[in-house]
Design a protein around this motif. Structure first.
Motif, PDB file in Angstrom:
ATOM      1  N   ARG A   1       2.231   1.636  -3.439  1.00  0.00           N
ATOM      2  CA  ARG A   1       1.173   2.058  -4.338  1.00  0.00           C
ATOM      3  C   ARG A   1       0.882   3.539  -4.128  1.00  0.00           C
ATOM      4  O   ARG A   1       0.674   4.291  -5.106  1.00  0.00           O
ATOM      5  CB  ARG A   1      -0.052   1.221  -4.077  1.00  0.00           C
ATOM      6  CG  ARG A   1      -1.073   1.350  -5.115  1.00  0.00           C
ATOM      7  CD  ARG A   1      -2.112   0.286  -4.904  1.00  0.00           C
ATOM      8  NE  ARG A   1      -3.238   0.569  -5.716  1.00  0.00           N
ATOM      9  CZ  ARG A   1      -4.461   0.246  -5.483  1.00  0.00           C
ATOM     10  NH1 ARG A   1      -4.755  -0.405  -4.389  1.00  0.00           N
ATOM     11  NH2 ARG A   1      -5.425   0.527  -6.294  1.00  0.00           N
ATOM     12  N   GLU A   2       0.831   3.942  -2.837  1.00  0.00           N
ATOM     13  CA  GLU A   2       0.586   5.353  -2.559  1.00  0.00           C
ATOM     14  C   GLU A   2       1.728   6.202  -3.131  1.00  0.00           C
ATOM     15  O   GLU A   2       1.494   7.300  -3.627  1.00  0.00           O
ATOM     16  CB  GLU A   2       0.468   5.590  -1.058  1.00  0.00           C
ATOM     17  CG  GLU A   2      -0.885   5.230  -0.497  1.00  0.00           C
ATOM     18  CD  GLU A   2      -0.991   5.537   0.966  1.00  0.00           C
ATOM     19  OE1 GLU A   2      -0.280   6.426   1.473  1.00  0.00           O
ATOM     20  OE2 GLU A   2      -1.780   4.853   1.625  1.00  0.00           O
ATOM     21  N   LYS A   3       2.930   5.686  -3.040  1.00  0.00           N
ATOM     22  CA  LYS A   3       4.058   6.417  -3.594  1.00  0.00           C
ATOM     23  C   LYS A   3       3.901   6.548  -5.102  1.00  0.00           C
ATOM     24  O   LYS A   3       4.197   7.587  -5.679  1.00  0.00           O
ATOM     25  CB  LYS A   3       5.374   5.705  -3.291  1.00  0.00           C
ATOM     26  CG  LYS A   3       5.931   5.989  -1.943  1.00  0.00           C
ATOM     27  CD  LYS A   3       7.290   5.327  -1.859  1.00  0.00           C
ATOM     28  CE  LYS A   3       7.881   5.433  -0.503  1.00  0.00           C
ATOM     29  NZ  LYS A   3       9.140   4.785  -0.385  1.00  0.00           N
ATOM     30  N   GLN A   4       3.439   5.482  -5.690  1.00  0.00           N
ATOM     31  CA  GLN A   4       3.284   5.531  -7.137  1.00  0.00           C
ATOM     32  C   GLN A   4       2.094   6.426  -7.513  1.00  0.00           C
ATOM     33  O   GLN A   4       2.093   7.059  -8.553  1.00  0.00           O
ATOM     34  CB  GLN A   4       3.076   4.121  -7.704  1.00  0.00           C
ATOM     35  CG  GLN A   4       4.327   3.286  -7.681  1.00  0.00           C
ATOM     36  CD  GLN A   4       4.066   1.874  -8.163  1.00  0.00           C
ATOM     37  OE1 GLN A   4       2.946   1.518  -8.496  1.00  0.00           O
ATOM     38  NE2 GLN A   4       5.129   1.093  -8.210  1.00  0.00           N
ATOM     39  N   LEU A   5       1.100   6.430  -6.673  1.00  0.00           N
ATOM     40  CA  LEU A   5      -0.082   7.238  -6.973  1.00  0.00           C
ATOM     41  C   LEU A   5       0.157   8.717  -6.637  1.00  0.00           C
ATOM     42  O   LEU A   5      -0.559   9.577  -7.145  1.00  0.00           O
ATOM     43  CB  LEU A   5      -1.298   6.723  -6.203  1.00  0.00           C
ATOM     44  CG  LEU A   5      -1.888   5.408  -6.689  1.00  0.00           C
ATOM     45  CD1 LEU A   5      -3.056   5.026  -5.804  1.00  0.00           C
ATOM     46  CD2 LEU A   5      -2.319   5.472  -8.130  1.00  0.00           C
ATOM     47  N   THR A   6       1.037   8.986  -5.815  1.00  0.00           N
ATOM     48  CA  THR A   6       1.296  10.370  -5.478  1.00  0.00           C
ATOM     49  C   THR A   6       1.791  11.090  -6.722  1.00  0.00           C
ATOM     50  O   THR A   6       2.525  10.559  -7.517  1.00  0.00           O
ATOM     51  CB  THR A   6       2.382  10.484  -4.386  1.00  0.00           C
ATOM     52  OG1 THR A   6       2.752   9.282  -3.855  1.00  0.00           O
ATOM     53  CG2 THR A   6       1.995  11.459  -3.346  1.00  0.00           C
ATOM     54  N   ALA A   7       1.328  12.325  -6.858  1.00  0.00           N
ATOM     55  CA  ALA A   7       1.658  13.091  -8.037  1.00  0.00           C
ATOM     56  C   ALA A   7       3.143  13.389  -8.037  1.00  0.00           C
ATOM     57  O   ALA A   7       3.706  13.829  -7.062  1.00  0.00           O
ATOM     58  CB  ALA A   7       0.897  14.390  -8.045  1.00  0.00           C
ATOM     59  N   LYS A   8       3.645  13.204  -9.184  1.00  0.00           N
ATOM     60  CA  LYS A   8       5.051  13.457  -9.312  1.00  0.00           C
ATOM     61  C   LYS A   8       5.178  14.749 -10.110  1.00  0.00           C
ATOM     62  O   LYS A   8       4.507  14.950 -11.116  1.00  0.00           O
ATOM     63  CB  LYS A   8       5.761  12.312 -10.038  1.00  0.00           C
ATOM     64  CG  LYS A   8       5.767  11.031  -9.269  1.00  0.00           C
ATOM     65  CD  LYS A   8       6.520  10.016 -10.057  1.00  0.00           C
ATOM     66  CE  LYS A   8       6.469   8.680  -9.447  1.00  0.00           C
ATOM     67  NZ  LYS A   8       7.084   7.679 -10.166  1.00  0.00           N
TER      68      LYS A   8
ATOM     69  N   GLU B   1       0.837  -1.206   0.000  1.00  0.00           N
ATOM     70  CA  GLU B   1       0.000   0.000   0.000  1.00  0.00           C
ATOM     71  C   GLU B   1       0.869   1.253   0.000  1.00  0.00           C
ATOM     72  O   GLU B   1       0.563   2.233  -0.682  1.00  0.00           O
ATOM     73  CB  GLU B   1      -0.925  -0.015   1.229  1.00  0.00           C
ATOM     74  CG  GLU B   1      -2.079  -0.974   1.095  1.00  0.00           C
ATOM     75  CD  GLU B   1      -2.966  -0.986   2.326  1.00  0.00           C
ATOM     76  OE1 GLU B   1      -2.845  -0.087   3.193  1.00  0.00           O
ATOM     77  OE2 GLU B   1      -3.779  -1.918   2.440  1.00  0.00           O
TER      78      GLU B   1
END
Length: 170
Positions: free
Chosen positions: A158-165, A155
């Motif tokens: 996933r949150e890291k990946q979902l966080t806007a870059k 999770e």
């Protein structure tokens, strides 16, 4: 028949004894007292006949009494031996009863030991099962914790990946 056993001689001996009593006085109570000359003349033959008559009269009864007493003594000895044997039998019976009591007590305690052993074996089996169950539960919890930890990591990833870059500027 001896001389003293004839009836006429017994009468003569008795008469001689009676006549010899006349010769003895009250001062002659003991033969040790006085001098030999003080004693009246005693017919030696009469004394001998009286003695034989007296002995022949009482001797058979005394001999029968003696043999009866010997027989009685022998019977008493036999009775005492029999009584001692009976007493020893009673003591043996009492010891057998004591032995029987000991055997019944030993049987009772043996049964108690068997019951205790069975209970210990049952408790051992239960503790073994509880240990296995505790080990399985511990392994299951560790597995669940590991899975939760992995789930959290996923999770977080996933949150890291979902966080806007922020976009890169070129």
């Amino acid at each position: 028949m001896s001389v003293a056993e004839r009836p006429e001689e017994r009468e003569t001996a008795a008469a001689a004894a009676a006549s010899s009593e006349r010769w003895l006085g009250p001062s002659d109570a003991s033969p040790d007292e006085g001098v030999v000359e003080d004693l009246p003349l005693i017919n030696e033959k009469a004394v001998e006949q009286l003695t034989e008559g007296l002995i022949s009269h009482y001797l058979p009864d005394l001999q029968r009494s003696k043999s009866a007493l010997q027989e009685l003594t022998q019977n008493q000895v036999v009775l005492l031996e029999t009584l001692e044997q009976e007493i020893s039998k009673f003591k043996e019976c009492n010891s057998i009863l004591d032995i029987n009591a000991l055997f019944s007590e030993a049987k009772h305690y043996h049964n108690k030991l068997v019951n205790i052993r069975n209970e210990m074996m049952m408790l051992h089996e239960k503790t073994s099962k509880l240990k296995k169950r505790a080990l399985k539960l511990q392994q299951k919890r560790q597995k669940e914790e590991l899975e939760r930890e992995q789930q959290r990591e996923k999770e977080l990833e996933r949150e890291k990946q979902l966080t806007a870059k922020p976009a890169r500027r070129t």
